[in-house]
Structures are given as C-alpha cells and as structure tokens.
Enzyme design. Structure first.
Site, PDB file in Angstrom:
ATOM      1  N   ASN A 185       0.866  -1.185   0.000  1.00 28.18           N
ATOM      2  CA  ASN A 185       0.000   0.000   0.000  1.00 28.18           C
ATOM      3  C   ASN A 185       0.904   1.237   0.000  1.00 28.18           C
ATOM      4  O   ASN A 185       1.499   1.554   1.018  1.00 28.18           O
ATOM      5  CB  ASN A 185      -0.890  -0.053   1.258  1.00 28.18           C
ATOM      6  CG  ASN A 185      -1.724   1.198   1.438  1.00 28.18           C
ATOM      7  OD1 ASN A 185      -1.823   2.028   0.543  1.00 28.18           O
ATOM      8  ND2 ASN A 185      -2.336   1.313   2.613  1.00 28.18           N
ATOM      9  N   TRP A 186       0.979   1.883  -1.157  1.00 31.58           N
ATOM     10  CA  TRP A 186       1.863   3.050  -1.267  1.00 31.58           C
ATOM     11  C   TRP A 186       1.274   4.294  -0.602  1.00 31.58           C
ATOM     12  O   TRP A 186       1.952   5.296  -0.479  1.00 31.58           O
ATOM     13  CB  TRP A 186       2.184   3.337  -2.747  1.00 31.58           C
ATOM     14  CG  TRP A 186       3.302   2.493  -3.291  1.00 31.58           C
ATOM     15  CD1 TRP A 186       3.794   1.332  -2.763  1.00 31.58           C
ATOM     16  CD2 TRP A 186       4.077   2.741  -4.479  1.00 31.58           C
ATOM     17  NE1 TRP A 186       4.817   0.844  -3.532  1.00 31.58           N
ATOM     18  CE2 TRP A 186       5.010   1.700  -4.608  1.00 31.58           C
ATOM     19  CE3 TRP A 186       4.056   3.737  -5.453  1.00 31.58           C
ATOM     20  CZ2 TRP A 186       5.935   1.615  -5.659  1.00 31.58           C
ATOM     21  CZ3 TRP A 186       4.971   3.670  -6.515  1.00 31.58           C
ATOM     22  CH2 TRP A 186       5.897   2.619  -6.608  1.00 31.58           C
ATOM     23  N   LYS A 187      -0.028   4.240  -0.234  1.00 31.77           N
ATOM     24  CA  LYS A 187      -0.699   5.405   0.373  1.00 31.77           C
ATOM     25  C   LYS A 187      -0.494   6.627  -0.534  1.00 31.77           C
ATOM     26  O   LYS A 187      -0.474   6.475  -1.753  1.00 31.77           O
ATOM     27  CB  LYS A 187      -0.193   5.612   1.801  1.00 31.77           C
ATOM     28  CG  LYS A 187      -0.321   4.341   2.640  1.00 31.77           C
ATOM     29  CD  LYS A 187      -0.100   4.561   4.110  1.00 31.77           C
ATOM     30  CE  LYS A 187      -0.241   3.240   4.853  1.00 31.77           C
ATOM     31  NZ  LYS A 187      -0.100   3.377   6.297  1.00 31.77           N
ATOM     32  N   HIS A 243      -9.566   0.992   5.107  1.00 30.22           N
ATOM     33  CA  HIS A 243      -8.303   1.249   5.825  1.00 30.22           C
ATOM     34  C   HIS A 243      -8.575   2.217   6.982  1.00 30.22           C
ATOM     35  O   HIS A 243      -9.375   3.142   6.845  1.00 30.22           O
ATOM     36  CB  HIS A 243      -7.265   1.828   4.861  1.00 30.22           C
ATOM     37  CG  HIS A 243      -5.887   1.845   5.442  1.00 30.22           C
ATOM     38  ND1 HIS A 243      -5.505   2.772   6.385  1.00 30.22           N
ATOM     39  CD2 HIS A 243      -4.816   1.029   5.262  1.00 30.22           C
ATOM     40  CE1 HIS A 243      -4.252   2.527   6.739  1.00 30.22           C
ATOM     41  NE2 HIS A 243      -3.813   1.473   6.077  1.00 30.22           N
ATOM     42  N   GLU A 253      -6.977   4.630   8.070  1.00 28.49           N
ATOM     43  CA  GLU A 253      -6.727   6.043   7.759  1.00 28.49           C
ATOM     44  C   GLU A 253      -7.948   6.659   7.091  1.00 28.49           C
ATOM     45  O   GLU A 253      -8.263   7.827   7.313  1.00 28.49           O
ATOM     46  CB  GLU A 253      -5.467   6.170   6.880  1.00 28.49           C
ATOM     47  CG  GLU A 253      -4.205   5.897   7.703  1.00 28.49           C
ATOM     48  CD  GLU A 253      -2.996   5.453   6.907  1.00 28.49           C
ATOM     49  OE1 GLU A 253      -3.017   5.502   5.661  1.00 28.49           O
ATOM     50  OE2 GLU A 253      -2.009   5.045   7.556  1.00 28.49           O
ATOM     51  N   GLU A 293      -5.210  -4.900  10.946  1.00 33.48           N
ATOM     52  CA  GLU A 293      -4.209  -3.847  11.121  1.00 33.48           C
ATOM     53  C   GLU A 293      -4.495  -3.067  12.408  1.00 33.48           C
ATOM     54  O   GLU A 293      -5.324  -2.135  12.401  1.00 33.48           O
ATOM     55  CB  GLU A 293      -4.249  -2.872   9.945  1.00 33.48           C
ATOM     56  CG  GLU A 293      -3.897  -3.498   8.614  1.00 33.48           C
ATOM     57  CD  GLU A 293      -3.373  -2.448   7.640  1.00 33.48           C
ATOM     58  OE1 GLU A 293      -2.239  -2.597   7.192  1.00 33.48           O
ATOM     59  OE2 GLU A 293      -4.092  -1.482   7.359  1.00 33.48           O
ATOM     60  N   GLY A 333       2.653   2.248  10.845  1.00 32.94           N
ATOM     61  CA  GLY A 333       3.657   3.303  10.703  1.00 32.94           C
ATOM     62  C   GLY A 333       4.363   3.656  11.997  1.00 32.94           C
ATOM     63  O   GLY A 333       5.039   4.680  12.081  1.00 32.94           O
ATOM     64  N   SER A 388       3.476  -2.073  10.456  1.00 31.33           N
ATOM     65  CA  SER A 388       4.920  -2.147  10.699  1.00 31.33           C
ATOM     66  C   SER A 388       5.537  -3.491  10.333  1.00 31.33           C
ATOM     67  O   SER A 388       6.453  -3.974  11.013  1.00 31.33           O
ATOM     68  CB  SER A 388       5.244  -1.774  12.152  1.00 31.33           C
ATOM     69  OG  SER A 388       4.891  -0.426  12.395  1.00 31.33           O
ATOM     70  N   GLY A 447       2.844  -1.133   4.288  1.00 28.89           N
ATOM     71  CA  GLY A 447       2.856   0.262   3.881  1.00 28.89           C
ATOM     72  C   GLY A 447       4.270   0.711   3.548  1.00 28.89           C
ATOM     73  O   GLY A 447       4.782   0.487   2.450  1.00 28.89           O
ATOM     74  N   GLY A 448       4.936   1.333   4.526  1.00 30.62           N
ATOM     75  CA  GLY A 448       6.252   1.929   4.308  1.00 30.62           C
ATOM     76  C   GLY A 448       7.250   1.017   3.614  1.00 30.62           C
ATOM     77  O   GLY A 448       7.976   1.448   2.705  1.00 30.62           O
TER      78      GLY A 448
HETATM   79  P1  PGA Z   1       2.942   0.315   7.628  1.00 31.54           P
HETATM   80  O1  PGA Z   1       1.452   0.551   7.050  1.00 31.54           O
HETATM   81  O2  PGA Z   1       3.447  -0.972   7.056  1.00 31.54           O
HETATM   82  O3  PGA Z   1       3.718   1.515   7.133  1.00 31.54           O
HETATM   83  O4  PGA Z   1       2.826   0.259   9.111  1.00 31.54           O
HETATM   84  C1  PGA Z   1       0.560  -0.535   6.904  1.00 31.54           C
HETATM   85  C2  PGA Z   1      -0.769  -0.041   6.393  1.00 31.54           C
HETATM   86  O5  PGA Z   1      -1.252   1.004   6.839  1.00 31.54           O
HETATM   87  O6  PGA Z   1      -1.396  -0.700   5.522  1.00 31.54           O
END
Ligand code: PGA
Length: 247
Positions: free
Chosen positions: A9-11, A95, A97, A165, A171, A210, A231-232
């Site tokens: 997930n590049w967000k 998600h 977010e 999650e 993050g 993470s 994500g990251g």
């Molecule tokens: P993260 O994000 O790996 O940067 O913690 C995961 C996500 O929000 O899907």
C-alpha cells in the site's frame, strides 16, 4: 491452504519517477517465482502507468479505495469499475486512515466491498483496534464486530481478503506480540465463517502494521496469518521483495 497474499500500500506516496520500483519488484518476483500472490496499490494517479509496467508480470495491481456507486456526481472519488478500467484486480477498503479521516463506517465499508465485487475486483477489507480499545481488553470484540459489519453475506459468492491492522501499529514501528496476532487471527477466522461460510473459511487474513523484512518471517509463520499488508516497506522494491521472499 489458501495461497498467501502480500499487498503493498503506497498510500499518498509515489510519482512517475517511482515506477522504476514497480519495475524492479516485478523483475525480482519473476526471477524468484515466490509462492505468494503479490499486489501493489499505488495512488490513483499512477494506476494506469503502473498497469503498463506490471503487464505480463506476476505482480497484480490494486486500488487503495473505491466509491460504492459505479459513476455519478462524486467529485474526487473513483469507482470500482474505474479501477478495473485502469487495470486493477483488487482494492483495499476500510483502511483505518480512511475510517479516521473520512468517517467511513462499517456500513460504508460493506457497501464499498460489495461495489468491488460488482465490478469484479477482489476486496481487501481492513479491520483493527485502537490502542485504547486494546488496553481496555476490547480488541477481539472490536475487530470481530467490524467483520460482522463489513462482510456482507453477498461477499460469500467470491474471493476476498481481510487485513488485520491494529491502528496503533501502523507506521509506528510497533507490532502486537505473536500470541496477540495469533489470538486476533483465530477470532477473525471464526467471525468470517459466521458471516461468509466457505468463502470466509478460505479468505486469507493478512496482518498489517509495521511489517518489515526483519519481522516478516516471524509474523507470516503465525497460524492463520495468510499474508501481509505492507505500507512503508512496500515503497522500495528491495525491502518489499525481502518480505515476499519469506511468505
Ligand atoms: P505500515 O502501514 O506498514 O507503514 O505500518 C501498513 C498499512 O497502513 O497498511
């Protein structure tokens, strides 16, 4: 056993210059032929160009969200049908977010998951508890309630995935203990079977929050962990490949 799914997930990250990371990922996966399915979910602006980059490779393309209607007066939104048109085969919905920033409820997430199904996309439905909910001993109740609210019985007609999650892990460089992940995934499996029968029994339950190359092998070895939502660590091909290689 269901094939594991590793989703990146590049967000809100990635410009045309970063398409080289997708190219490098596809080349690395072609060489390694991993046992997992791999999907990259870039921002909408890169979908069509990334579809060209990934065409003919083993890496699938996904959206990060979709509207529940196929078209209409919804400025700034993107429908599931549009994602298919751009070359996607999956979409992330619910998600945390988006739940936090746009007030998306379980009912809204359920409608988006059904829209994905209508368009022929495989939805990845996210659930997860806050730190306060975990500290209050309510994590399992919260995430199973989200599954009950987001997984409509109509989804049982085709493939979908769940991503567990914990909001406090995303993050943050923090993860639950392996025992906490195992407890959550076992409870989610029961909730999924209740909501969606056989398809609920088969749906991969990804862990997200993470995930890095350093902890991926330990997390992916936990019972009922059917992949990862990253994500990251999905932004750089080498980091993401290291995670895929242990799935
Ligand atoms: P993260 O994000 O790996 O940067 O913690 C995961 C996500 O929000 O899907």
């Amino acid at each position: 056993m269901t094939t594991p799914l590793i989703a990146g997930n590049w967000k809100m990250n990635g410009l045309a210059a970063d398409l080289g990371q997708a190219r490098a990922l596809a080349a690395g996966i072609g060489a390694a032929s991993p046992s997992a399915r791999v999907v990259l979910c870039p921002p909408a602006t890169l979908l069509a160009r990334m579809a060209d980059v990934l065409s003919g490779t083993l890496v699938l393309l996904g959206g990060q969200d979709c509207h529940d209607q196929p078209s209409g007066a919804f400025t700034g939104d993107i429908s599931a049908e549009m994602l298919v048109d751009a070359g996607a085969s999956m979409v992330i919905v619910g998600h945390s977010e988006r739940r936090a920033a746009y007030g998306e409820t379980d009912a809204k997430v359920a409608a988006k998951a059904l829209a994905a199904r209508r368009a022929g996309l495989e939805p990845i439905i996210c659930v997860g508890e806050s730190r306060a909910e975990r500290d209050a001993g309510r994590a399992i109740e919260v995430i199973c309630g989200q599954v009950a609210g987001c997984v409509a019985s109509a989804l049982a007609a085709g493939p979908f995935a769940i991503a567990y999650e914990p909001i406090w892990a995303i993050g943050a460089g923090l993860t639950p203990t392996p025992a906490e992940i195992a407890e959550a995934h076992a409870a989610l499996r029961c909730a999924l079977i209740d909501c969606a029968g056989e398809q609920g029994a088969a749906a991969p339950i990804l862990y997200g929050g993470s995930v890095k190359s350093e902890n991926a092998a330990e997390i992916l070895a936990i019972a009922e962990v059917g992949g990862a939502l990253v994500g990251g660590a999905s932004l750089k091909a080498a980091d993401f490949l290291a995670i895929v290689s242990v799935a």
